[in-house]
Write an enzyme that holds these catalytic residues in place. Structure first.
Site, mmCIF file in Angstrom:
data_model
loop_
_atom_site.group_PDB
_atom_site.id
_atom_site.type_symbol
_atom_site.label_atom_id
_atom_site.label_comp_id
_atom_site.label_asym_id
_atom_site.label_seq_id
_atom_site.Cartn_x
_atom_site.Cartn_y
_atom_site.Cartn_z
ATOM 1 C CE LYS A 10 28.533 -46.608 -29.733
ATOM 2 N NZ LYS A 10 28.275 -45.379 -28.982
ATOM 3 C CB ALA A 92 31.477 -45.509 -18.674
ATOM 4 N N GLY A 94 32.380 -45.421 -24.608
ATOM 5 C CA GLY A 94 32.290 -44.820 -25.801
ATOM 6 C C GLY A 94 31.889 -45.908 -26.959
ATOM 7 C CB ILE A 95 32.982 -49.341 -27.602
ATOM 8 C CG1 ILE A 95 33.476 -49.713 -26.403
ATOM 9 C CG2 ILE A 95 33.739 -48.606 -28.662
ATOM 10 C CD1 ILE A 95 34.472 -50.653 -26.611
ATOM 11 N N GLY A 96 29.590 -48.513 -26.511
ATOM 12 C CA GLY A 96 28.256 -48.796 -26.206
ATOM 13 C C GLY A 96 27.975 -50.197 -25.254
ATOM 14 N N GLY A 97 28.906 -50.230 -24.515
ATOM 15 C CA GLY A 97 28.819 -51.766 -23.738
ATOM 16 C C GLY A 97 27.483 -51.804 -23.071
ATOM 17 C CG ASP A 127 24.427 -45.135 -28.418
ATOM 18 O OD1 ASP A 127 24.140 -44.568 -29.407
ATOM 19 O OD2 ASP A 127 25.521 -45.070 -27.787
HETATM 20 O O1 C5P Z 1 21.042 -41.826 -23.756
HETATM 21 P P1 C5P Z 1 22.275 -41.873 -22.864
HETATM 22 O O2 C5P Z 1 22.211 -42.445 -21.696
HETATM 23 O O3 C5P Z 1 23.205 -42.841 -23.723
HETATM 24 O O4 C5P Z 1 22.957 -40.710 -22.838
HETATM 25 C C1 C5P Z 1 23.997 -40.300 -21.749
HETATM 26 C C2 C5P Z 1 23.850 -38.725 -21.895
HETATM 27 O O5 C5P Z 1 24.534 -38.235 -23.215
HETATM 28 C C3 C5P Z 1 22.651 -37.918 -21.780
HETATM 29 O O6 C5P Z 1 22.140 -37.756 -20.239
HETATM 30 C C4 C5P Z 1 22.949 -36.773 -22.537
HETATM 31 O O7 C5P Z 1 23.663 -35.630 -21.747
HETATM 32 C C5 C5P Z 1 23.900 -36.926 -23.698
HETATM 33 N N1 C5P Z 1 23.247 -37.187 -24.817
HETATM 34 C C6 C5P Z 1 22.757 -36.144 -25.583
HETATM 35 N N2 C5P Z 1 22.382 -36.462 -26.803
HETATM 36 C C7 C5P Z 1 22.234 -37.807 -27.364
HETATM 37 C C8 C5P Z 1 22.766 -38.657 -26.782
HETATM 38 C C9 C5P Z 1 22.978 -38.515 -25.460
HETATM 39 O O8 C5P Z 1 22.885 -35.011 -25.104
HETATM 40 N N3 C5P Z 1 21.811 -38.007 -28.511
#
Ligand code: C5P
Length: 274
Positions: A10, A92, A94-97, A127
């Site tokens: 992603k 981990a 930034g490309i949504g693995g 995501d």
């Molecule tokens: O949802 P995900 O696990 O990918 O998010 C990782 C971290 O990124 C969250 O714990 C939060 O700190 C931050 N995040 C956020 N707002 C979003 C997505 C992620 O603050 N819309």
């Protein structure tokens, strides 16, 4: 029984942080695309649910406990599946693995069981909804609001990761402003690649500045992509992977070769888009 499901990378071509909810999650407005390059998930019949992780990027990733693929399988109440995840995308980065792997698991299990994908998949990560779609989309809210976008012109990209980890929550916390402007309400019809690049170049990734401050190698990656001829180079997600846009796969491959030669420690891949 053997089933396979692709988990594409992603890429956030633009990522505007437009606000913050009371629960701390950030409101986003993002243009998201997916690449031919990705992980591969395979399932065969097995006892209970198991997961093995293989492939060039498997190191450090456990097939147990809180792996997002296992969490997705539990959420979908799957049973009798031996899953194998072939990792090609850095973890981990930034490309949504992880989200794309979990979305692939939900798609595969839905196909196998005949049951729909569970509605509460956002609990696996912000995501997840866009990764379930796995096609060019606009993503808003904290990730739950996914909508179609006008057709993109043909293009290819180079993805580069400097092999440095970025802590996503810390990057969000370090944002100077959380109320940045969104993308235009109505996205234009993009005529061609140069026209698209001109439009995209005035959009942003608001997480890029705080991520570069924490991990200076990200700025080096962006400079290397620009130096290798990318029409536009920017960070994806919270980094550290960056993308460079090229008009076709041939020029993207040439640039990838140049960058990989100069920086043998970096992860560098040229790929077409889905
Ligand atoms: O949802 P995900 O696990 O990918 O998010 C990782 C971290 O990124 C969250 O714990 C939060 O700190 C931050 N995040 C956020 N707002 C979003 C997505 C992620 O603050 N819309």
């Amino acid at each position: 029984m053997t089933a396979t499901e692709h988990a594409p990378a992603k890429v956030n071509l633009a990522l505007h942080v437009t606000g913050q909810r009371a629960d701390g999650y950030h409101l986003l407005d993002s243009l998201v695309v997916f690449t031919q390059l990705g992980d591969m998930l395979r399932a065969t019949a097995g006892a209970g649910i198991s997961l093995s992780v293989t492939g060039p990027e498997a190191a450090g990733l456990s097939g147990e406990g809180d792996n997002l693929v296992l969490r997705a399988a539990r959420l979908a109440q799957a049973d009798g599946l031996a899953l194998e995840l072939e990792k090609h995308l850095p973890v981990a980065s930034g490309i949504g693995g992880g989200s794309s792997d979990a979305a692939a698991a939900l798609r595969l299990i839905a196909r196998h069981s005949g049951r729909p994908v569970p509605g509460d998949c956002l609990t696996l990560g912000a995501d997840l909804p866009v990764c379930l779609a796995a096609k060019p989309c606009r993503m808003r809210g904290i990730g739950e609001d996914v909508s179609c976008i006008p057709a993109l012109p043909p293009m290819a990209m180079v993805l580069v990761n400097p092999r440095v980890g970025v802590a996503t929550p810390a990057v969000f916390r370090a944002l100077a402003r959380k109320d940045n402007p969104p993308m235009p309400e109505t996205l234009p019809e993009w005529p061609d690649f140069p026209g698209f690049v001109a439009w995209l170049s005035v959009q942003r990734n608001d997480l890029q500045a705080p991520a570069c401050a924490a991990v200076p190698a990200i700025a080096d990656v962006i400079a290397a992509l620009a130096g290798a001829g990318a029409a536009l180079a920017r960070m994806s997600g919270s980094g550290a992977t960056c993308f460079g846009l090229f008009p076709d796969l041939g020029t993207a491959k040439q640039a990838a070769t140049l960058i990989a030669r100069a920086q043998p420690g970096w992860w560098v891949r040229a790929t077409a888009l889905l």
